[in-house]
Design a protein around this motif. Structure first.
Motif, PDB file in Angstrom:
ATOM      1  N   THR A  25      10.219  -9.570  30.320  1.00 60.47           N
ATOM      2  CA  THR A  25      11.505  -9.652  30.721  1.00 60.47           C
ATOM      3  C   THR A  25      12.318  -9.394  29.212  1.00 60.47           C
ATOM      4  O   THR A  25      11.948  -9.753  28.483  1.00 60.47           O
ATOM      5  CB  THR A  25      11.689 -11.076  31.046  1.00 60.47           C
ATOM      6  N   GLY A  26      13.428  -8.767  29.467  1.00 60.86           N
ATOM      7  CA  GLY A  26      14.422  -8.410  28.374  1.00 60.86           C
ATOM      8  C   GLY A  26      14.060  -6.987  27.742  1.00 60.86           C
ATOM      9  O   GLY A  26      14.834  -6.477  27.147  1.00 60.86           O
ATOM     10  N   GLU A  27      13.013  -6.513  27.847  1.00 66.55           N
ATOM     11  CA  GLU A  27      12.746  -5.262  27.583  1.00 66.55           C
ATOM     12  C   GLU A  27      13.289  -3.868  28.261  1.00 66.55           C
ATOM     13  O   GLU A  27      13.771  -4.261  29.349  1.00 66.55           O
ATOM     14  CB  GLU A  27      11.092  -4.967  27.207  1.00 66.55           C
ATOM     15  N   SER A  28      12.913  -2.688  27.770  1.00 65.99           N
ATOM     16  CA  SER A  28      13.231  -1.619  28.516  1.00 65.99           C
ATOM     17  C   SER A  28      11.905  -0.688  28.746  1.00 65.99           C
ATOM     18  O   SER A  28      11.058  -0.809  27.975  1.00 65.99           O
ATOM     19  CB  SER A  28      14.292  -0.667  27.634  1.00 65.99           C
ATOM     20  N   VAL A  29      12.115   0.039  29.877  1.00 64.33           N
ATOM     21  CA  VAL A  29      11.075   0.905  30.169  1.00 64.33           C
ATOM     22  C   VAL A  29      11.665   2.363  30.472  1.00 64.33           C
ATOM     23  O   VAL A  29      12.608   2.387  31.019  1.00 64.33           O
ATOM     24  CB  VAL A  29      10.225   0.479  31.389  1.00 64.33           C
ATOM     25  N   THR A  30      11.031   3.389  30.244  1.00 63.59           N
ATOM     26  CA  THR A  30      11.413   4.813  30.366  1.00 63.59           C
ATOM     27  C   THR A  30      10.362   5.361  31.088  1.00 63.59           C
ATOM     28  O   THR A  30       8.940   5.137  30.616  1.00 63.59           O
ATOM     29  CB  THR A  30      11.739   5.361  28.929  1.00 63.59           C
ATOM     30  N   PHE A  75      20.494   1.085  34.398  1.00 63.87           N
ATOM     31  CA  PHE A  75      19.683   2.353  34.843  1.00 63.87           C
ATOM     32  C   PHE A  75      20.318   3.415  34.245  1.00 63.87           C
ATOM     33  O   PHE A  75      21.648   3.703  34.454  1.00 63.87           O
ATOM     34  CB  PHE A  75      19.622   2.437  36.471  1.00 63.87           C
ATOM     35  N   THR A  76      19.733   4.494  33.547  1.00 61.54           N
ATOM     36  CA  THR A  76      20.271   5.648  33.137  1.00 61.54           C
ATOM     37  C   THR A  76      19.147   6.852  33.262  1.00 61.54           C
ATOM     38  O   THR A  76      18.172   6.452  33.702  1.00 61.54           O
ATOM     39  CB  THR A  76      20.424   5.392  31.446  1.00 61.54           C
ATOM     40  N   ALA A  77      19.855   7.900  33.162  1.00 62.26           N
ATOM     41  CA  ALA A  77      19.038   9.177  33.192  1.00 62.26           C
ATOM     42  C   ALA A  77      19.370  10.234  32.416  1.00 62.26           C
ATOM     43  O   ALA A  77      20.774  10.321  32.254  1.00 62.26           O
ATOM     44  CB  ALA A  77      18.976   9.611  34.860  1.00 62.26           C
ATOM     45  N   TRP A  87      14.382   8.795  32.939  1.00 67.65           N
ATOM     46  CA  TRP A  87      15.408   7.695  33.489  1.00 67.65           C
ATOM     47  C   TRP A  87      14.755   6.468  32.936  1.00 67.65           C
ATOM     48  O   TRP A  87      13.528   6.245  32.446  1.00 67.65           O
ATOM     49  CB  TRP A  87      15.363   7.430  34.871  1.00 67.65           C
ATOM     50  N   SER A  88      15.527   5.463  32.616  1.00 66.49           N
ATOM     51  CA  SER A  88      15.270   4.087  32.175  1.00 66.49           C
ATOM     52  C   SER A  88      15.685   2.971  32.721  1.00 66.49           C
ATOM     53  O   SER A  88      16.942   3.069  33.377  1.00 66.49           O
ATOM     54  CB  SER A  88      15.721   4.117  30.571  1.00 66.49           C
ATOM     55  N   ILE A  89      15.168   1.854  32.532  1.00 69.71           N
ATOM     56  CA  ILE A  89      15.588   0.433  33.093  1.00 69.71           C
ATOM     57  C   ILE A  89      15.847  -0.296  31.921  1.00 69.71           C
ATOM     58  O   ILE A  89      14.593  -0.448  31.215  1.00 69.71           O
ATOM     59  CB  ILE A  89      14.745  -0.421  34.077  1.00 69.71           C
ATOM     60  N   SER A  90      16.927  -0.902  31.416  1.00 69.08           N
ATOM     61  CA  SER A  90      16.948  -1.709  30.374  1.00 69.08           C
ATOM     62  C   SER A  90      17.336  -3.161  30.913  1.00 69.08           C
ATOM     63  O   SER A  90      17.585  -3.545  31.886  1.00 69.08           O
ATOM     64  CB  SER A  90      18.421  -1.369  29.630  1.00 69.08           C
ATOM     65  N   ASN A  91      17.007  -4.020  29.682  1.00 73.36           N
ATOM     66  CA  ASN A  91      16.989  -5.578  29.883  1.00 73.36           C
ATOM     67  C   ASN A  91      16.488  -5.964  31.493  1.00 73.36           C
ATOM     68  O   ASN A  91      16.842  -6.676  32.237  1.00 73.36           O
ATOM     69  CB  ASN A  91      18.387  -5.895  29.982  1.00 73.36           C
ATOM     70  N   VAL A  92      15.048  -5.514  31.324  1.00 75.99           N
ATOM     71  CA  VAL A  92      14.157  -5.841  32.612  1.00 75.99           C
ATOM     72  C   VAL A  92      14.087  -7.172  32.936  1.00 75.99           C
ATOM     73  O   VAL A  92      13.942  -8.020  32.326  1.00 75.99           O
ATOM     74  CB  VAL A  92      12.931  -5.303  32.531  1.00 75.99           C
ATOM     75  N   GLU A  93      14.476  -7.450  34.403  1.00 74.71           N
ATOM     76  CA  GLU A  93      14.303  -8.870  34.839  1.00 74.71           C
ATOM     77  C   GLU A  93      13.198  -8.782  35.997  1.00 74.71           C
ATOM     78  O   GLU A  93      12.825  -7.826  36.633  1.00 74.71           O
ATOM     79  CB  GLU A  93      15.647  -9.178  35.586  1.00 74.71           C
ATOM     80  N   GLU A  94      12.827  -9.845  36.346  1.00 74.75           N
ATOM     81  CA  GLU A  94      11.741 -10.189  37.334  1.00 74.75           C
ATOM     82  C   GLU A  94      12.000  -9.585  38.880  1.00 74.75           C
ATOM     83  O   GLU A  94      11.217  -8.894  39.093  1.00 74.75           O
ATOM     84  CB  GLU A  94      11.562 -11.842  37.647  1.00 74.75           C
TER      85      GLU A  94
END
Length: 115
Positions: A25-30, A75-77, A87-94
């Motif tokens: 939680t709170g991290e980013s994934v690309t 969400f970014t691309a 593409w990325s998701i930042s500040n990942v939540e549950e």
């Protein structure tokens, strides 16, 4: 690392990597999507649910088109070339936990296809 890919008529049309990503939680994934066709779409699917359109991004666009409930900056691309997209998701939540997949248009069957 293994890629997730889909073939149509023996031709690889989309490759997505990594196939699995685990973050806190709170991290980013690309994630990367290599598509033989410009303008891949990203979908989110919760097991047992229907796919939700997240975003669509063409090489010529400066920003992606987002589906309902999805937006920047979470969400970014971006694109590295005519066929390489990131593409990325930042500040990942549950609530972000799901299967995300890249789909590309297959004109031979007139539909979006994915792995």
């Amino acid at each position: 690392m293994l890629d997730s890919s889909v073939c149509v008529s023996g031709v690889t049309v989309v490759i997505q990597k990594p196939p699995v990503a685990t973050v806190r939680t709170g991290e980013s994934v690309t994630m990367d999507c290599n598509s033989a066709v410009d303008g891949p779409r990203i979908y989110k699917q919760i097991p047992g649910g229907v796919p939700q359109f997240v975003l669509n991004f063409y090489h010529s666009w400066s920003t992606p088109k987002f589906g309902s409930g999805f937006s920047a900056p979470k969400f970014t691309a971006s694109h590295q070339s005519n066929s390489d997209y990131r593409w990325s998701i930042s500040n990942v939540e549950e609530g972000d936990s799901a299967v995300y997949y890249c789909a590309t248009w297959d004109s031979s069957v007139s539909e979006w296809v994915s792995q």
